[in-house]
Design an enzyme around this catalytic site. Sequence first.
Site, PDB file in Angstrom:
ATOM      1  N   ARG A  48       0.795  -1.233   0.000  1.00 13.37           N
ATOM      2  CA  ARG A  48       0.000   0.000   0.000  1.00 13.37           C
ATOM      3  C   ARG A  48       0.824   1.278   0.000  1.00 13.37           C
ATOM      4  NH1 ARG A  48      -2.188  -3.617   3.390  1.00 13.37           N
ATOM      5  NH2 ARG A  48      -4.230  -4.459   2.865  1.00 13.37           N
ATOM      6  N   HIS A 135       1.319 -13.822   9.560  1.00 15.45           N
ATOM      7  CA  HIS A 135       0.750 -14.104   8.236  1.00 15.45           C
ATOM      8  C   HIS A 135       1.490 -15.233   7.514  1.00 15.45           C
ATOM      9  CE1 HIS A 135      -1.152  -9.800   8.153  1.00 15.45           C
ATOM     10  NE2 HIS A 135      -1.820 -10.653   8.896  1.00 15.45           N
ATOM     11  N   CYS A 143      -0.257 -28.043   1.627  1.00 13.17           N
ATOM     12  CA  CYS A 143      -1.382 -28.616   0.889  1.00 13.17           C
ATOM     13  C   CYS A 143      -2.668 -28.206   1.600  1.00 13.17           C
ATOM     14  CB  CYS A 143      -1.271 -30.139   0.841  1.00 13.17           C
ATOM     15  SG  CYS A 143      -2.786 -30.898   0.175  1.00 13.17           S
ATOM     16  N   THR A 209       4.277  -0.495   8.658  1.00  9.74           N
ATOM     17  CA  THR A 209       2.977  -1.107   8.398  1.00  9.74           C
ATOM     18  C   THR A 209       1.915  -0.028   8.322  1.00  9.74           C
ATOM     19  OG1 THR A 209       1.229  -2.529   9.310  1.00  9.74           O
ATOM     20  CG2 THR A 209       2.895  -1.731  10.883  1.00  9.74           C
TER      21      THR A 209
HETATM   22  P1  NAD Z   1       1.442  -2.125   3.615  1.00 12.43           P
HETATM   23  O1  NAD Z   1       1.940  -2.311   2.229  1.00 12.43           O
HETATM   24  O2  NAD Z   1      -0.018  -2.005   3.818  1.00 12.43           O
HETATM   25  O3  NAD Z   1       2.103  -0.813   4.253  1.00 12.43           O
HETATM   26  C1  NAD Z   1       3.493  -0.596   4.258  1.00 12.43           C
HETATM   27  C2  NAD Z   1       3.760   0.775   4.863  1.00 12.43           C
HETATM   28  O4  NAD Z   1       5.171   0.926   5.006  1.00 12.43           O
HETATM   29  C3  NAD Z   1       3.246   1.927   3.994  1.00 12.43           C
HETATM   30  O5  NAD Z   1       2.452   2.782   4.780  1.00 12.43           O
HETATM   31  C4  NAD Z   1       4.544   2.611   3.518  1.00 12.43           C
HETATM   32  O6  NAD Z   1       4.400   4.018   3.409  1.00 12.43           O
HETATM   33  C5  NAD Z   1       5.526   2.259   4.611  1.00 12.43           C
HETATM   34  N1  NAD Z   1       6.917   2.183   4.144  1.00 12.43           N
HETATM   35  C6  NAD Z   1       7.413   1.491   3.080  1.00 12.43           C
HETATM   36  N2  NAD Z   1       8.745   1.580   3.031  1.00 12.43           N
HETATM   37  C7  NAD Z   1       9.123   2.376   4.068  1.00 12.43           C
HETATM   38  C8  NAD Z   1      10.384   2.845   4.541  1.00 12.43           C
HETATM   39  N3  NAD Z   1      11.531   2.494   3.950  1.00 12.43           N
HETATM   40  N4  NAD Z   1      10.391   3.661   5.630  1.00 12.43           N
HETATM   41  C9  NAD Z   1       9.229   4.024   6.240  1.00 12.43           C
HETATM   42  N5  NAD Z   1       8.016   3.581   5.863  1.00 12.43           N
HETATM   43  C10 NAD Z   1       7.963   2.762   4.780  1.00 12.43           C
HETATM   44  O7  NAD Z   1       2.069  -3.314   4.479  1.00 12.43           O
HETATM   45  P2  NAD Z   1       1.498  -4.073   5.780  1.00 12.43           P
HETATM   46  O8  NAD Z   1       0.869  -3.110   6.704  1.00 12.43           O
HETATM   47  O9  NAD Z   1       2.588  -4.971   6.235  1.00 12.43           O
HETATM   48  O10 NAD Z   1       0.301  -4.976   5.265  1.00 12.43           O
HETATM   49  C11 NAD Z   1       0.373  -5.655   4.033  1.00 12.43           C
HETATM   50  C12 NAD Z   1       0.387  -7.157   4.050  1.00 12.43           C
HETATM   51  O11 NAD Z   1       1.269  -7.429   3.001  1.00 12.43           O
HETATM   52  C13 NAD Z   1       0.937  -7.875   5.219  1.00 12.43           C
HETATM   53  O12 NAD Z   1      -0.002  -8.809   5.582  1.00 12.43           O
HETATM   54  C14 NAD Z   1       2.169  -8.617   4.701  1.00 12.43           C
HETATM   55  O13 NAD Z   1       2.028 -10.000   4.958  1.00 12.43           O
HETATM   56  C15 NAD Z   1       2.105  -8.512   3.232  1.00 12.43           C
HETATM   57  N6  NAD Z   1       3.370  -8.205   2.534  1.00 12.43           N
HETATM   58  C16 NAD Z   1       4.555  -8.685   2.993  1.00 12.43           C
HETATM   59  C17 NAD Z   1       5.723  -8.395   2.328  1.00 12.43           C
HETATM   60  C18 NAD Z   1       7.009  -8.968   2.864  1.00 12.43           C
HETATM   61  O14 NAD Z   1       7.010 -10.041   3.464  1.00 12.43           O
HETATM   62  N7  NAD Z   1       8.140  -8.268   2.696  1.00 12.43           N
HETATM   63  C19 NAD Z   1       5.708  -7.576   1.197  1.00 12.43           C
HETATM   64  C20 NAD Z   1       4.474  -7.086   0.732  1.00 12.43           C
HETATM   65  C21 NAD Z   1       3.309  -7.415   1.431  1.00 12.43           C
END
Ligand code: NAD
Length: 266
Positions: A48, A135, A143, A209
Site C-alpha cells: 500500500r 501471516h 497442501c 505497516t
Molecule cells: P502495507 O503495504 O499495507 O504498508 C506498508 C507501509 O510501510 C506503507 O504505509 C509505507 O508508506 C511504509 N513504508 C514502506 N517503506 C518504508 C520505509 N523504507 N520507511 C518508512 N516507511 C515505509 O504493508 P502491511 O501493513 O505490512 O500490510 C500488508 C500485508 O502485506 C501484510 O499482511 C504482509 O504480509 C504482506 N506483505 C509482505 C511483504 C514482505 O514479506 N516483505 C511484502 C508485501 C506485502
Amino acid sequence: MSLRSSRVRTLADVTDVGLAAELVRSAARVTVLTGAGISTESGIPDFRGPQGLWTKDPAAPAMFTIDNYLADRDVRVRAWRNRRDHPAWTARPNAGHRALVDLERQGRLQAIVTQNIDGLHQAAGSEPELVHEIHGTIWEAVCLTCQRRTPMADVLARVEAGEEDPPCRSCDGIQKSATISFGQALDPAVLEASVHASRDCDVFVAVGTSLQVQPAASLCGVAYDAGASLVVVNAEPTPYDGIAAAVLREPIGRTLPRLVTEPGDA
Ligand code: NAD
C-alpha cells in the site's frame, strides 16, 4: 509532555526521535510489530505504499483471496509464477532488520510480531522463537487438503520444470505458499503468542505497516490498553497515530538504528 494527556496534539508534538529513543532505551520489554515497509529497503515492494504492488495494480488483491485461489486455476498459475519470481529469494536483511537483532542482544526484545512472509528477520539473526509470523511464510508450501508442508524450493523446482500448478505429492490436493490469504484463519497459537507479547511489554513499536490489516493492526490497541507506550515508525499516516507517544515518518533503515542505539553508542 504527558504521553496520555487529553489535550489535542499536533504531529509536531509527537514527531520526536529523541522521545521515541528515550522510550525504547528505558524499556525493559519492547514488542515490535513489523510490516512490509521494513523490507522495502531490501528490494521487496510493499502493498500500500506509494510504490506498492496494490497501489500500482488495484486488481491484484483478488489473487490473495482463498476462494479465488481455490476456484480458479488461472489464479493459481499466476500465483506460482509470482512465487517463482519473488524478490525474497535473493533479498538481504537491511539496517532496520539488524537494529532489531541489536535490541535482542541488549536483552530488551520481548518479541517481533511480523506480518512479513519473507524470513528476513531470521536471516538477519533474530532468534526464530522470538519471531511470530502472524501471516505465515513464503519459505514453505502447504497442501490445502492434507496440510502437508514442503520446502518452497522443492515445489518451485517443479514449477521451473513445467508444472504450472503443482499438486500435493501425498494427496493430489491444491498447494499454496504457507501464507495467510484473505479469507483464511490465522494460526491460533501464533495469534495467541502475538497477543501475549503485545500485552506484556513497556513499549510497542509498529514499523513499516499501514496498520490496515486486522487483527494484526489491533495489537497496537492491545498493547496501549495494557499500558504500553506506542511508537509508530512509518512513512505515511496510520489509524493508530492518534494514540501513539511518538510518530516517526522517516525511512526505517535510518530511524530504527537510532531508536535502539544504547546511550553512549551514538
Ligand atoms: P502495507 O503495504 O499495507 O504498508 C506498508 C507501509 O510501510 C506503507 O504505509 C509505507 O508508506 C511504509 N513504508 C514502506 N517503506 C518504508 C520505509 N523504507 N520507511 C518508512 N516507511 C515505509 O504493508 P502491511 O501493513 O505490512 O500490510 C500488508 C500485508 O502485506 C501484510 O499482511 C504482509 O504480509 C504482506 N506483505 C509482505 C511483504 C514482505 O514479506 N516483505 C511484502 C508485501 C506485502
